[in-house]
Design an enzyme around this catalytic site. Structure first.
Site, PDB file in Angstrom:
ATOM      1  N   LYS A 262       1.235 -73.360 138.218  1.00 43.33           N
ATOM      2  CA  LYS A 262       2.576 -73.778 138.641  1.00 43.33           C
ATOM      3  C   LYS A 262       2.536 -74.525 139.977  1.00 43.33           C
ATOM      4  O   LYS A 262       3.367 -75.380 140.234  1.00 43.33           O
ATOM      5  CB  LYS A 262       3.552 -72.605 138.649  1.00 43.33           C
ATOM      6  CG  LYS A 262       3.432 -71.657 139.797  1.00 43.33           C
ATOM      7  CD  LYS A 262       4.584 -70.643 139.743  1.00 43.33           C
ATOM      8  CE  LYS A 262       4.536 -69.737 140.951  1.00 43.33           C
ATOM      9  NZ  LYS A 262       5.556 -68.709 140.935  1.00 43.33           N
ATOM     10  N   ARG A 263       1.537 -74.243 140.804  1.00 41.25           N
ATOM     11  CA  ARG A 263       1.425 -74.942 142.096  1.00 41.25           C
ATOM     12  C   ARG A 263       0.910 -76.376 141.933  1.00 41.25           C
ATOM     13  O   ARG A 263       1.040 -77.182 142.836  1.00 41.25           O
ATOM     14  CB  ARG A 263       0.502 -74.176 143.053  1.00 41.25           C
ATOM     15  CG  ARG A 263       1.007 -72.807 143.405  1.00 41.25           C
ATOM     16  CD  ARG A 263       2.075 -72.842 144.525  1.00 41.25           C
ATOM     17  NE  ARG A 263       2.855 -71.617 144.505  1.00 41.25           N
ATOM     18  CZ  ARG A 263       4.083 -71.504 144.970  1.00 41.25           C
ATOM     19  NH1 ARG A 263       4.708 -72.545 145.488  1.00 41.25           N
ATOM     20  NH2 ARG A 263       4.723 -70.361 144.906  1.00 41.25           N
TER      21      ARG A 263
END
Ligand code: GLU
Length: 524
Positions: A262-263
């Site tokens: 997700k980063r």
């Protein structure tokens, strides 16, 4: 046997784009086989439960257009499917396993478990675990006398229920994507089935639900492949047939180095979630509004922009995702959802990880916009148009849409790219102007402009013919004039032809050429 598949996300945060791909493959497989696509919320891990996540999952599937037919919010014969509401069932089933000797009560405290791991570690065991080799040295209903175990239970001593895994067994199955997969049961621990808080673990609830929901095919991400070993042992312990399995390839970072996280969205500058989601590690704010009408980036809020806010059309996103791990084996790339259903073949899903390429997603979006009707684009575009700037007639808006339909990657790009068609631009490419501006032609161009302003038909082709006639009459060449006109009209050398721009602008286009040329010349 009828096809029944499920998408089983855990409400631990926003739905990752890999989850949407899993949902899509399940949906396509169900539709292709006249089966059912079921949604099951796997919310047994209370420590990781995130408020708003379940709603997010529902909204995201709805926005994408791959809605389940059974499950949360859909009622039906067995819905809604939320594991936290089915605790009793898992308990009953765990007791069945205890009765048949396939599972047992374990009373070990955290300190005892820690001591066991330390002891094994000191003895050189690389990955210490609670298994057949240590089972009888621990405090459980197999090692204790029946009397002692019963006493502990009646005293209300905390316990978990563990699966009794027999060592030395070959656990094998044929995965639709990965073919023969095999595990050695000696490598497996006596997995906890019911936790100390009374909740089932993922493995227990997942297997029981898949069985009672008559799931025919489990289609899920590759990260669950190793769990399948315990799942197969559980099916065997219950004496149930297991569903077929298909483990989908991982989505990889754009550079191919590792799994897309997700980063990575922030690192590589693209979304990894379908809809916006606040960064709960950075803010206390509640999830941002998921309503369609408020589909705007989370301005001023730390958070993740979604594909919706990024500007991807849901159909384009699905087309893009379908190709992350599968292709039809032909040259066709553009598929409607219906066409995807027809072409999709689970057995053609690739084993290797699929590299996430945002440029390809943009390309799909562009292709999709090209296929849309002007009315469809208009409906999507209206929320992006600021009323004070875009108070133009419907027919003029249609004209602008047609002119830009082939040029934009996103519908939200229209207002910026076509702004000069409703407002005189206040900036222009000075370098380009300097390159094309020949002061010695100034007079000739002014005379040409005078003649141009007498034209009163602005249809692009007719205007072009007339303008070119006049051009030669004034002894000018197209390359000496039209780049300047383009700069005068829109401020840059990009965009549609001068004639197409004039068609939209009408008389105001011709007068803008005149006034902007003298304005721009004053800078040289
Ligand atoms: N709850 C699991 C997840 O979050 C489901 C995995 C499975 O499909 O079995 O993805």
């Amino acid at each position: 046997m009828s096809v029944r598949v499920r998408f089983a996300p855990s409400p631990t945060g926003a739905l990752h784009i890999g989850g949407v791909r899993t949902a899509l493959y399940n949906y396509l497989f169900a539709k292709k086989n006249a089966g059912k696509f079921i949604l099951r919320i796997e919310d047994t891990d209370q420590g990781r439960f995130v408020k708003g996540a379940e709603d997010y999952i529902l909204q995201a599937l709805k926005w994408c257009g791959i809605e389940p037919e059974e499950g949360v919010g859909y009622g039906g014969e067995c819905g809604p499917y939320r594991q936290s509401e089915r605790k009793l069932l898992y308990h009953e089933q765990a007791l069945e396993l205890i009765k048949t000797g396939k599972a047992y009560y374990a009373f070990d405290t955290e300190a005892e478990l820690e001591a066991m791991r330390a002891r094994l570690s000191d003895a050189g065991v690389p990955a210490p675990k609670y298994d057949a080799s240590v089972r009888m040295t621990m405090n459980n209903s197999l090692s204790l006398s029946q009397e002692e175990a019963n006493q502990r239970l009646t005293q209300g001593m905390p316990y978990v229920i563990r699966l009794r895994v027999d060592p030395g067994l070959q656990v094998s199955f044929k995965d639709i994507v990965r073919d023969e997969v095999s595990f050695d049961s000696s490598e497996l621990d006596d997995k906890v089935l019911i936790k100390g808080d009374g909740m089932p673990t993922y493995h227990m609830a997942n297997v029981i639900d898949d069985h009672f929901m008559r799931i025919s095919h489990v289609i899920r991400g590759e990260e669950w492949l190793s769990s399948t070993a315990h799942h197969l042992l559980l099916y065997a312990a219950f004496g149930w047939d297991h569903p077929q399995f298909a483990h989908l390839p991982l989505l990889m970072k754009p550079d191919g180095k590792g799994k897309l996280s997700k980063r990575d969205g922030a690192t590589f500058g693209f979304p990894v979630f379908p809809l916006s989601w606040p960064d709960q590690e950075q803010s206390e704010s509640s999830p941002i509004s998921l309503k369609e009408s408020e589909a705007k980036p989370p301005v001023g809020q730390p958070g993740f922009e979604g594909f919706r806010e990024y500007g991807l059309e849901p159909e384009a996103l699905l087309n893009f995702l379908a190709f992350l791990g599968w292709n039809p084996g032909t040259d066709q790339e553009i598929f409607s959802l219906e066409e995807l259903v027809g072409a999709f073949d689970l057995s053609k899903v690739h084993k290797g990880g699929a590299r996430f390429d945002i440029e390809k997603a943009k390309w799909f979006n562009q292709q999709y916009i090209r296929k849309m009707s002007v009315a469809q684009i208009k409906a999507r575009l209206l929320p992006y148009l600021k009323a004070d700037i875009w108070s133009i007639s419907a027919s003029k808006l249609d004209q602008i849409i047609s002119l830009y339909q082939d040029r934009v990657h996103f519908i939200k790009d229209f207002p910026e790219q076509a702004a000069y068609l409703v407002q005189t631009p206040d900036a222009f490419d000075k370098e380009a102007f300097k390159k094309h501006w020949k002061p010695e032609l100034q007079e000739k161009i002014a005379a040409f402009n005078e003649d141009l302003s007498k034209i009163d038909s602005f249809e692009a082709l007719a205007f072009e013919i007339e303008a070119k006639d006049l051009l030669s009459k004034h002894g000018l060449k197209p390359g000496e004039v039209f780049p300047l006109f383009r700069l005068a009209l829109c401020g840059s050398l990009q965009g549609p032809t001068v004639f197409q721009m004039v068609e939209v602008l009408g008389k105001e286009g011709v007068s803008r050429i005149k006034s902007q040329l003298s304005h721009m010349a004053s800078f040289v």
